[in-house]
Motif scaffolding. Structure first.
Motif, short mmCIF file in Angstrom:
data_model
loop_
_atom_site.label_atom_id
_atom_site.label_comp_id
_atom_site.label_asym_id
_atom_site.label_seq_id
_atom_site.Cartn_x
_atom_site.Cartn_y
_atom_site.Cartn_z
N ASP A 1 0.83 -1.20 0.00
CA ASP A 1 0.00 0.00 0.00
C ASP A 1 0.87 1.26 0.00
O ASP A 1 1.82 1.36 0.78
CB ASP A 1 -0.91 -0.01 1.23
N ASN A 2 0.55 2.21 -0.83
CA ASN A 2 1.33 3.43 -0.97
C ASN A 2 1.35 4.24 0.33
O ASN A 2 2.39 4.73 0.76
CB ASN A 2 0.78 4.28 -2.12
N ARG A 3 0.21 4.35 0.98
CA ARG A 3 0.13 5.12 2.22
C ARG A 3 0.92 4.43 3.33
O ARG A 3 1.65 5.08 4.08
CB ARG A 3 -1.34 5.27 2.63
N GLN A 4 0.78 3.12 3.43
CA GLN A 4 1.55 2.38 4.43
C GLN A 4 3.04 2.47 4.15
O GLN A 4 3.86 2.51 5.07
CB GLN A 4 1.10 0.92 4.44
N TRP A 5 3.41 2.50 2.87
CA TRP A 5 4.82 2.63 2.52
C TRP A 5 5.39 3.92 3.08
O TRP A 5 6.48 3.94 3.64
CB TRP A 5 5.01 2.57 1.00
N LYS A 6 4.68 5.01 2.87
CA LYS A 6 5.17 6.30 3.34
C LYS A 6 5.33 6.31 4.85
O LYS A 6 6.32 6.84 5.38
CB LYS A 6 4.21 7.41 2.91
N MET A 7 4.38 5.71 5.55
CA MET A 7 4.45 5.67 7.01
C MET A 7 5.66 4.85 7.47
O MET A 7 6.41 5.26 8.37
CB MET A 7 3.15 5.10 7.58
N GLY A 8 5.85 3.69 6.85
CA GLY A 8 6.98 2.86 7.22
C GLY A 8 8.31 3.49 6.84
O GLY A 8 9.31 3.35 7.55
N LYS A 9 8.31 4.21 5.73
CA LYS A 9 9.52 4.90 5.27
C LYS A 9 9.92 5.96 6.30
O LYS A 9 11.09 6.06 6.69
CB LYS A 9 9.24 5.53 3.91
N ARG A 10 8.96 6.76 6.74
CA ARG A 10 9.26 7.80 7.74
C ARG A 10 9.71 7.18 9.06
O ARG A 10 10.60 7.69 9.73
CB ARG A 10 8.03 8.68 7.95
N ARG A 11 9.04 6.07 9.42
CA ARG A 11 9.41 5.42 10.69
C ARG A 11 10.86 4.93 10.64
O ARG A 11 11.60 5.07 11.61
CB ARG A 11 8.46 4.26 10.94
N ALA A 12 11.25 4.37 9.51
CA ALA A 12 12.64 3.90 9.38
C ALA A 12 13.62 5.06 9.40
O ALA A 12 14.71 4.96 9.98
CB ALA A 12 12.79 3.10 8.08
N GLU A 13 13.26 6.18 8.79
CA GLU A 13 14.16 7.33 8.74
C GLU A 13 14.28 8.02 10.09
O GLU A 13 15.25 8.73 10.34
CB GLU A 13 13.66 8.31 7.68
N ARG A 14 13.30 7.81 10.97
CA ARG A 14 13.34 8.41 12.31
C ARG A 14 13.78 7.42 13.38
O ARG A 14 13.68 7.71 14.58
CB ARG A 14 11.96 8.98 12.65
N ASP A 15 14.24 6.29 12.96
CA ASP A 15 14.71 5.26 13.90
C ASP A 15 15.82 5.84 14.78
O ASP A 15 16.80 6.40 14.28
CB ASP A 15 15.23 4.06 13.11
N GLU A 16 15.65 5.73 16.09
CA GLU A 16 16.65 6.25 17.03
C GLU A 16 17.71 5.23 17.39
O GLU A 16 18.77 5.59 17.89
CB GLU A 16 15.95 6.75 18.30
N MET A 17 17.43 3.95 17.15
CA MET A 17 18.39 2.91 17.51
C MET A 17 19.37 2.72 16.36
O MET A 17 19.42 1.67 15.71
CB MET A 17 17.67 1.61 17.85
N VAL A 18 20.13 3.75 16.08
CA VAL A 18 21.12 3.71 15.00
C VAL A 18 22.48 4.08 15.57
O VAL A 18 22.59 4.67 16.65
CB VAL A 18 20.74 4.68 13.85
N GLY A 19 23.54 3.76 14.82
CA GLY A 19 24.88 4.15 15.24
C GLY A 19 25.24 3.60 16.60
O GLY A 19 25.16 2.40 16.87
#
Length: 574
Positions: free
Chosen positions: A337-355
């Motif tokens: 789903d296009n809308r779900q993709w955008k939500m998951g995309k933003r969630r991945a880009e805002r992931d705090e458990m990085v580095g």
């Protein structure tokens, strides 16, 4: 107008644009206006180049209070002088000697959150497959000093009361830690946030949703296997258009075994995922994507080559116990789903458990490991990976040259031989009464056979050498990541040794040293688990590569032999 300066710290140049300076060395500064945090000048040896502005002070006739002095007494001041924009500028315009690895894609999708997921531009940048050196940790571009993986964002939820280890770290920080920070803020040890983690400067979070376990195996620490293993096929590259044919792109059909329904992804979707992986997985060797190409993106040979290499990339991803479980990867494989993709995309880009924060997700074994033994094991792997990198490059070069000979030299030589046989046959036909039609036909057929053999040589690389080069390319990318990953562990070892020395001298509490040692164990276990996984995959991949190559070589020479044997029988009853 040239100015006099004095070096406050040692600085070692890393490319031809920079020069090394030593503490208290007299310098000549060509201009006090810094270029993205760098000054240009001359050292006492007469070398001219760039050095960090914060590493020197300008000596003036007036008192420094009337003028701005380009100096800094702490490592943190460098971070305040170099903004995230400045870091990117330094990477792209100053430190050009370190190659295209400093061309960062980080944040390239941050400004198009409202765009349709198929509207991202493929781009025409030619990206060569990186070699060792010139890249940041894990093969990705260097991170700026405000990168959230190095120091978690202010929106993180913290524990109401820090753990004992964290309390010790905070209390010691108030006294002023005697374990020195690395002044080279371009070091991957600093950029990745591992230094901050080792020194206890990464706050614990209230709730850590994701965890990755490391267990002891027969050959040492290893990643705990994915409890739900799966595979994914990459098929049917199809050219599609949009905007009434104005824009064209290639779509790939991906079918994950654990989902069942296929999804369709463009290369830019792979590129987005790759950047998320680089942001997050500090101590894991993320395989490089196949290279981009400026022209000929829709040529059949290029599309086929990219598909083959995406298949290998996907196989490596799905086989990795940690990468395969990443939420962003699962989203990439399953979202329709296009809308779900955008939500998951933003969630991945805002992931705090990085580095650095990603290191908080590890659950390590309780078994004791002597740090010296770990260091010896890492040194052995470092020597091995360097040797393997050199040998893979050598084999890749030879295989590429062999492809060129198959398509050009071998093909041409067999065609020349075939033409020569044809000429003999034609000459025999010049005097019919004394000629044998059967012999002439046999010799003519021999000429055509060798021309056909030449075509077989030209086509053969598609069956064997191309697959070998694809696998070698994958491992060139994986191996190029390890020097920086090993550097992280080396930096952690250095901090442990420094803290122990300080404790022995009575300048550091034993509790603080123990905390640094425990956190070093986390990094050590993770690196050993990655080394173990690399060896496991290497044995399987190279076994398959060699078996496939030899089988295809046998079939090829059998076909050549059959053609020659058939031609030989034409002479039996002359």
């Amino acid at each position: 107008m040239a100015l006099k300066g004095r070096a406050l710290y040692d600085f070692r140049s890393e490319n031809k644009e920079e020069i090394s300076i030593q503490q208290d060395e007299d310098l000549v500064i060509f201009s006090e206006i810094s270029l993205d945090g760098w000054l240009q000048g001359q050292n006492s040896s007469g070398e001219t180049g760039l050095f960090p502005a914060s590493y020197v002070e300008i000596i003036r006739s007036d008192t420094c209070s009337n003028h701005a002095c380009y100096s800094s007494s702490t490592a943190d001041s460098l971070g305040s002088q170099v903004s995230s924009h400045d870091s990117a500028c330094v990477a792209s315009s100053v430190r050009t000697g370190e190659g295209s690895g400093f061309l960062s894609n980080q944040g390239s999708f941050e400004d198009d959150d409202d765009d349709d997921w198929d509207d991202w531009d493929d781009g025409c940048t030619v990206v060569e497959e990186p070699r060792s050196g010139g890249l940041g940790t894990n093969g990705h571009p260097p991170l700026n000093l405000s990168y959230p993986g190095a120091y978690p964002s202010q929106h993180m939820a913290f524990r109401p009361k820090p753990s004992l280890e964290r309390q010790d770290s905070l209390a010691f920080a108030k006294r002023g830690s005697v374990v020195g920070r690395n002044l080279n803020r371009f070091s991957c040890f600093v950029r990745s946030g591992v230094e901050a983690f080792i020194l206890g400067d990464v706050p614990m979070m209230t709730k850590i949703i994701e965890t990755y376990s490391i267990e002891m195996g027969p050959l040492g620490p290893q990643w705990k296997a994915n409890p739900h293993p799966f595979a994914c096929t990459v098929e049917d590259p199809t050219k599609q258009t949009k905007f009434k044919g104005i824009k064209s792109y290639i779509s790939y059909k991906l079918t994950p075994s654990h989902v069942g329904s296929p999804v369709y992804r463009r290369y830019k979707h792979f590129d987005w995922l790759y950047n998320r992986l680089l942001n997050k997985f500090t101590v894991i060797s993320v395989p490089h994507l196949p290279e981009k190409q400026a022209t000929g993106r829709f040529e059949e040979d290029f599309i086929e080559k990219r598909k083959r290499r995406l298949i290998l990339w996907m196989d490596h991803m799905t086989s990795h116990p940690v990468l395969s479980q990443y939420e962003g990867f699962q989203h990439f494989l399953s979202c329709l789903d296009n809308r779900q993709w955008k939500m998951g995309k933003r969630r991945a880009e805002r992931d705090e458990m990085v580095g650095a924060s990603f290191l908080l997700t590890f659950q390590i074994p309780t078994e004791h490991q002597d740090l010296q033994d770990v260091e010896d094991r890492v040194d052995t792997f470092k020597a091995f990976s360097k040797k393997m990198d050199d040998s893979v490059l050598q084999l890749s070069t030879i295989a590429s040259e062999l492809v060129r000979k198959h398509v050009g030299g071998f093909r041409k030589e067999f065609q020349k031989l075939g033409s020569a046989f044809q000429a003999i046959s034609h000459s025999f036909q010049m005097d019919p009464p004394f000629g044998s039609e059967a012999l002439n036909n046999a010799i003519s057929h021999t000429g055509r056979t060798y021309e056909a053999v030449g075509e077989m040589f030209a086509e053969q690389p598609k069956n064997d050498l191309f697959q070998m080069l694809d696998m070698l390319s994958l491992y060139q990318g994986l191996l190029s990541n390890f020097p920086d990953i090993i550097h992280l562990q080396k930096g952690a070892f250095a901090k442990v040794k420094e803290s122990q020395r300080m404790t022995d001298e009575g300048r550091m509490a034993q509790e603080e040293t123990d905390g640094i040692r425990r956190r070093c164990r986390v990094v050590g276990f993770a690196l050993q688990a990655e080394m173990n996984h690399f060896h496991q995959r290497r044995e399987l991949d190279f076994k398959h590569m060699m078996q496939s190559y030899l089988r295809q070589q046998i079939l090829f020479y059998q076909r050549v032999g059959q053609q020659l044997e058939k031609t030989l029988h034409m002479y039996d009853h002359l």
